[in-house]
Write a protein that holds these residues in place. Structure first.
Motif, PDB file in Angstrom:
ATOM      1  N   LEU A 200       0.653  -1.161   0.220  1.00 36.44           N
ATOM      2  CA  LEU A 200       0.487   0.253  -0.475  1.00 36.44           C
ATOM      3  C   LEU A 200       0.735   0.995  -0.122  1.00 36.44           C
ATOM      4  O   LEU A 200       0.423   2.680  -1.099  1.00 36.44           O
ATOM      5  N   HIS A 201       1.795   1.302   0.987  1.00 38.33           N
ATOM      6  CA  HIS A 201       2.894   2.438   1.041  1.00 38.33           C
ATOM      7  C   HIS A 201       3.791   2.562  -0.584  1.00 38.33           C
ATOM      8  O   HIS A 201       3.863   3.383  -0.805  1.00 38.33           O
ATOM      9  N   ARG A 202       3.945   1.627  -1.563  1.00 38.91           N
ATOM     10  CA  ARG A 202       4.627   1.479  -2.408  1.00 38.91           C
ATOM     11  C   ARG A 202       3.825   2.466  -3.276  1.00 38.91           C
ATOM     12  O   ARG A 202       4.396   3.563  -4.254  1.00 38.91           O
ATOM     13  N   LEU A 203       2.475   1.768  -3.532  1.00 38.84           N
ATOM     14  CA  LEU A 203       1.480   2.955  -3.979  1.00 38.84           C
ATOM     15  C   LEU A 203       1.094   4.158  -4.454  1.00 38.84           C
ATOM     16  O   LEU A 203       1.755   4.935  -5.200  1.00 38.84           O
ATOM     17  N   PHE A 204       1.689   4.676  -3.277  1.00 40.91           N
ATOM     18  CA  PHE A 204       1.184   6.199  -2.868  1.00 40.91           C
ATOM     19  C   PHE A 204       2.546   6.644  -2.771  1.00 40.91           C
ATOM     20  O   PHE A 204       2.614   7.798  -2.411  1.00 40.91           O
ATOM     21  N   GLU A 205       4.080   6.160  -3.187  1.00 49.34           N
ATOM     22  CA  GLU A 205       5.122   6.798  -3.314  1.00 49.34           C
ATOM     23  C   GLU A 205       4.765   7.375  -3.990  1.00 49.34           C
ATOM     24  O   GLU A 205       5.583   8.629  -4.271  1.00 49.34           O
ATOM     25  N   LYS A 206       4.034   7.498  -5.411  1.00 52.93           N
ATOM     26  CA  LYS A 206       4.403   8.362  -6.181  1.00 52.93           C
ATOM     27  C   LYS A 206       2.557   9.602  -6.276  1.00 52.93           C
ATOM     28  O   LYS A 206       3.184  10.512  -6.821  1.00 52.93           O
ATOM     29  N   GLU A 207       2.274   9.075  -5.323  1.00 50.63           N
ATOM     30  CA  GLU A 207       1.411  10.225  -5.143  1.00 50.63           C
ATOM     31  C   GLU A 207       1.812  11.177  -3.867  1.00 50.63           C
ATOM     32  O   GLU A 207       0.802  12.195  -3.725  1.00 50.63           O
ATOM     33  N   ASN A 208       2.805  11.377  -3.964  1.00 47.13           N
ATOM     34  CA  ASN A 208       3.812  12.450  -2.703  1.00 47.13           C
ATOM     35  C   ASN A 208       3.190  12.802  -1.499  1.00 47.13           C
ATOM     36  O   ASN A 208       2.906  13.752  -0.828  1.00 47.13           O
ATOM     37  N   ILE A 209       2.302  12.107  -1.101  1.00 50.30           N
ATOM     38  CA  ILE A 209       1.585  11.468   0.775  1.00 50.30           C
ATOM     39  C   ILE A 209       1.116  10.375   0.393  1.00 50.30           C
ATOM     40  O   ILE A 209       1.394   9.348  -0.064  1.00 50.30           O
ATOM     41  N   THR A 210       1.632   9.984   2.585  1.00 43.20           N
ATOM     42  CA  THR A 210       1.276   8.999   2.940  1.00 43.20           C
ATOM     43  C   THR A 210       0.374   8.826   3.020  1.00 43.20           C
ATOM     44  O   THR A 210      -1.225   9.643   2.802  1.00 43.20           O
ATOM     45  N   VAL A 211      -0.907   7.308   3.202  1.00 43.03           N
ATOM     46  CA  VAL A 211      -2.106   7.142   3.234  1.00 43.03           C
ATOM     47  C   VAL A 211      -2.174   7.774   4.462  1.00 43.03           C
ATOM     48  O   VAL A 211      -3.301   7.877   4.674  1.00 43.03           O
ATOM     49  N   GLY A 212      -1.521   7.429   5.789  1.00 43.37           N
ATOM     50  CA  GLY A 212      -2.482   8.243   6.832  1.00 43.37           C
ATOM     51  C   GLY A 212      -2.274   9.654   6.438  1.00 43.37           C
ATOM     52  O   GLY A 212      -3.433  10.089   7.332  1.00 43.37           O
TER      53      GLY A 212
END
Length: 338
Positions: free
Chosen positions: A248-260
Motif C-alpha cells: 500500500l505504501h509503495r502504491l502511494f510513493e508516486k502520490e507524494n503523500i502517505t496513506v496516513g
C-alpha cells in the motif's frame, strides 16, 4: 553455533534414512528418493551421501547443503507434520536443481535463485551431485498477501537485474557469515533479508500503470467512504483491498503523500466544509471532529491549525457577512496533498 550433520559415519544401507532425518531436522520434513547411479532418474536404492551445515540468524534458518543426486518431495502429509510455514530462498552454488510447485517448473544451475513455500507441496530434483544454500524465512514475519507470494513461488528469480541481483549475493553471504554474527547484528541482518525479500515480491506483484492507477483510485474512494470510522488506518485500508501494508505504501510513493496523511487531510477537509457551512448555529467543534473520525479534540485542533492556519473556531468565524459569498468557494478547497 553451527550444527554439522552428515551421513559420513552411517553404514551404507542406513544412509538414505539418515539423510531423510538430516533434511527434516535442518530444513523441513520431506521424502528422499536417490537417483539411479546410471543417471536414469530418481528411483535408485543405493547409498546416498550428503552433509548439511545448519545455522540460525535471528528468526531465519540457514542451511548449506552438499549431496549426491537425489529428489526431495514435500507432500501434504509432510506439511501437516510440520505446519509452521516458511518461504525458502534457495541459492544453487553447484550442479542443477529443478523446482516444481503451484503447477510451475523452474530449473537453475550454479548462481541461480529459486523460491518455494513450505506450506504447500513441492518437489526439488537434483539430477547430479550438487551444493546449495537455503534460507528459510518465517511466513509470519513477511507482510505479504498470499496472492503476491504465489507469483514468486515455484519460479526461478532472475539475478542479472532488479532486486534479484541484490538478493542472491546477499543471501549467499548471509549464510556464509552467520556463524560469526553477534546477536544484535544477526537480528538486523535478518530484518534486512526479510525486507529485501518483501521488496522482491513487490517487484514481481507490481501492476502495470493502468491497473495501479485504478487500484489507487479505488483506495482513495474507500478512504472517502470511511472517513467517519475512527478505526480507518493504513492497516484497515490494506486489509480491505487484500494487499500488504508495505505494498500500500509503495502504491502511494508516486502520490507524494502517505496513506496516513491522506486520511488526515481528507478528514480535515470534511470538517472545514462543515464548520463553514454550519455557522454559529451549527454543531460544536468537538462534535464535528468526532463525526469525521477524530478521537481527540485537542489533536484535531492542532492538526487543523497546521493545515489551514486557523483554529477550528477561527475558521468558523470566517462565515460572516464579509465572506459569506466566498464561504462555499473556500470550503471547497482541499488541503495540500489531496
Amino acid at each position: 553455533m553451527s550444527l554439522f550433520l552428515t551421513t559420513e559415519a552411517t553404514p551404507a544401507g542406513e544412509r538414505l534414512a539418515r539423510w531423510r532425518e538430516i533434511v527434516g531436522r535442518a530444513v523441513v520434513p520431506m521424502r528422499v528418493t536417490p537417483h539411479a547411479p546410471d543417471g536414469g532418474g530418481a528411483g535408485g536404492d543405493g547409498p546416498l551421501s550428503g552433509r548439511i551445515v545448519a545455522d540460525r540468524l535471528g528468526p531465519l534458518r540457514l542451511s548449506t547443503i552438499e549431496a549426491d543426486a537425489h529428489r526431495l518431495i514435500r507432500t501434504r502429509s509432510d506439511v501437516a507434520r510440520s505446519p509452521r510455514p516458511f518461504v525458502a530462498a534457495h541459492v544453487q552454488t553447484s550442479g542443477r536443481a529443478e523446482l516444481r510447485q503451484d503447477g510451475r517448473t523452474a530449473t537453475v544451475e550454479a548462481g541461480g535463485l529459486l523460491v518455494h513455500d513450505t506450506a504447500r507441496p513441492y518437489t526439488l530434483d537434483f539430477p547430479e551431485p550438487f551444493a546449495c544454500r537455503i534460507v528459510l524465512l518465517p511466513r509470519h514475519a513477511l507482510d505479504l498477501p498470499d496472492d503476491d507470494l504465489r507469483r514468486v513461488t515455484g519460479t526461478a528469480v532472475g539475478t542479472d537485474a532488479g532486486v534479484g541481483a541484490i538478493l542472491m549475493p546477499f543471501l549467499a553471504t548471509l549464510v556464509a557469515s552467520a556463524p560469526s554474527c553477534p546477536p544484535a547484528i544477526a537480528d538486523r541482518l535478518a530484518a534486512g533479508a526479510l525486507d529485501l525479500f518483501g521488496t522482491l515480491v513487490a517487484e514481481r506483484a507490481r501492476p502495470v500503470d493502468g491497473a495501479r492507477d485504478d487500484l489507487v483510485r479505488r483506495i482513495r474512494d474507500h478512504i472517502d467512504r470511511h472517513l467517519a470510522d475512527p478505526e480507518l488506518s493504513p492497516e484497515t485500508v490494506a486489509a480491505a483491498h487484500h494487499i500488504s501494508v508495505r505494498y500500500l505504501h509503495r502504491l502511494f510513493e508516486k502520490e507524494n503523500i502517505t496513506v496516513g496523511r491522506l486520511i488526515q487531510r481528507r478528514r480535515l477537509a470534511r470538517c472545514a466544509r462543515e464548520l463553514l457551512r454550519g455557522g454559529a448555529a451549527g454543531p460544536g467543534v468537538a462534535a464535528v471532529a468526532h463525526r469525521w473520525g477524530f478521537v481527540s479534540s485537542a489533536h484535531f485542533s492542532r492538526s487543523f491549525r497546521g493545515v489551514y492556519g486557523h483554529s477550528p473556531r477561527e475558521w468558523r468565524a470566517l462565515k460572516s457577512a464579509a465572506v459569506s459569498g466566498a464561504a462555499d468557494e473556500v470550503a471547497a478547497l482541499e488541503p495540500i496533498g489531496h
